[in-house]
Design an enzyme around this catalytic site. Structure first.
Site, mmCIF file in Angstrom:
data_model
loop_
_atom_site.group_PDB
_atom_site.id
_atom_site.type_symbol
_atom_site.label_atom_id
_atom_site.label_comp_id
_atom_site.label_asym_id
_atom_site.label_seq_id
_atom_site.Cartn_x
_atom_site.Cartn_y
_atom_site.Cartn_z
ATOM 1 N N GLY A 137 0.803 -1.212 0.000
ATOM 2 C CA GLY A 137 0.000 0.000 0.000
ATOM 3 C C GLY A 137 0.836 1.261 0.000
ATOM 4 N N CYS A 138 0.479 2.198 0.870
ATOM 5 C CA CYS A 138 1.157 3.490 0.921
ATOM 6 C C CYS A 138 2.608 3.372 1.378
ATOM 7 C CB CYS A 138 0.403 4.429 1.847
ATOM 8 S SG CYS A 138 -1.285 4.807 1.298
ATOM 9 N N ALA A 139 2.940 2.307 2.108
ATOM 10 C CA ALA A 139 4.323 2.129 2.565
ATOM 11 C C ALA A 139 5.257 1.741 1.438
ATOM 12 C CB ALA A 139 4.376 1.070 3.666
ATOM 13 N N ALA A 140 4.698 1.343 0.287
ATOM 14 C CA ALA A 140 5.526 0.805 -0.782
ATOM 15 C C ALA A 140 6.481 1.833 -1.379
ATOM 16 C CB ALA A 140 4.643 0.223 -1.886
#
Length: 384
Positions: A137-140
């Site tokens: 998700g956004c951590a990628a």
């Protein structure tokens, strides 16, 4: 050391403003018992506008997961090449200088990954390594930086290309009426971004250390439920409070490196929402202005998932970067709850290695400092 060079970022041409978002919510959910709360939460995000890969009328019409995924693939192939070519030019390299492509996206699915299509289409070598990351998700965005850093450390002189492609609007689900989903409908936007990590030479952030951390027992706080209609986004009300356990982890990483996390020169972090940034500043002991690049991304584009970190970095470049060897932090936060963190120093243009000295035969090009982020406006829309 590996250097994270200037990113190229582009957003689609279709725009929805905060006022339009609120008006839509009032129309579509007039009888929802929690509509006033949803409207208040959307207003409090600070998102003034977002860019969408399709007009809002088409976004609101759900024609099925298969049709949406076809749109994802077509639009990725239409829009990604421009940011890749600009990122390569800003890094003063060519496609044949790249040894690894890290492709991150959580809003559509392709197999083989878009990396295979990029290699076949844009002139990358057939032996270019591929690393698709689809479920962070956004951590990628932070993970992509870290995996590129690891690769360039393991293979000195190698170069890595990071690509983030997020069409969050394709995950809109009209039948999901939970308060978290209604908030998400006013928070997320679409964008594509790319950046090169050079094994040697280059201007940007010299990466020195990285780390990952998962907050135990939080794997259901941010999640997808995969159903016949596609990805259904699940957001727990506890997510805004995640900086309390994560800020000490960031401080510990800095401390192990001999740095003070409260006294760095720049901070480029994922802008999941205003409270994330407010709490991070409080727990790290830094002023709100330290996160101005992330706040600008949130205000102008909304939460663009894995592309946020690259857009914040691009804004840092737009401002002229920092003094040579200035110290900073890059961090992405996402499902898990996961943090992907890195530390690095700014390398000013005058201190950079000669152009073309890195990789496997990089070609000299004008330096990328100060360039605008717009591409072909007919294809990609305004950069900002």
């Amino acid at each position: 050391m590996a250097t994270l060079c200037r990113p190229a970022v582009a957003v689609p041409e279709h725009v929805i403003t905060l006022d339009q978002t609120l008006a839509l919510a009032r129309t579509l959910h007039a009888g929802h018992p929690q509509l006033p709360l949803a409207l208040r939460l959307i207003e409090n995000t600070g998102v003034l506008k977002r860019h969408l890969v399709r007009p809002i009328e088409e976004v609101l019409h759900h024609e099925g997961f298969e049709a949406r995924n076809r749109v994802y693939e077509a639009e990725a192939k239409r829009r990604v090449p421009h940011v890749v070519q600009r990122a390569l030019a800003d890094a003063e390299l060519t496609a044949r200088d790249i040894d690894l492509i890290v492709y991150v996206s959580c809003t559509g699915f392709m197999m083989p990954s878009l990396t295979a299509w990029l290699i076949n289409t844009l002139g990358f070598r057939p032996d270019t390594r591929q690393l698709p990351i689809a479920q962070l998700g956004c951590a990628a965005g932070g993970s992509a930086v870290n995996r590129a850093h690891d690769f360039c450390t393991a293979y000195p002189g190698a170069n890595a290309l990071i690509v983030a492609c997020e069409f969050c609007s394709l995950c809109y689900q009209p039948t999901d009426l939970g308060i978290g989903t209604l908030l998400s409908n006013g928070l997320f936007g679409d964008a594509v971004a790319a950046a090169v990590v050079r094994g040697t030479g280059g201007t940007g952030i010299r990466l020195e250390a990285n780390a990952s951390h998962l907050v135990p027992g939080t794997e259901d706080w941010i999640a997808y439920s995969v159903r016949e209609t596609g990805f259904h986004f699940l957001l727990d009300k506890r997510v805004p409070g995640t900086m309390e356990p994560l800020a000490p982890v960031l401080a510990e990483l800095a401390g192990r490196h001999g740095w003070d996390a409260s006294d760095l020169d720049f901070y480029l972090v994922h802008a999941g929402g205003p409270r994330i940034l407010d709490d991070l500043g409080t727990f790290l002991g830094v002023q709100p202005d330290a996160f101005r690049f992330s706040r600008a991304t949130l205000t102008e584009y909304g939460n663009i998932a894995s592309a946020v970190v690259l857009d914040a970095l691009a804004r840092f470049f737009d401002e002229g970067g920092a003094t040579d060897r200035a110290k900073g932090l890059i961090a992405g936060f996402g499902p898990g709850i996961t943090a992907e963190m890195s530390l690095g120093r700014w390398t000013a243009p005058a201190a950079a290695s000669p152009a073309g000295a890195a990789g496997m035969g990089g070609t000299a090009r004008p330096p990328g400092i100060g360039r605008q982020r717009s591409a072909d406006p007919a294809l990609l829309g305004p950069a900002r």
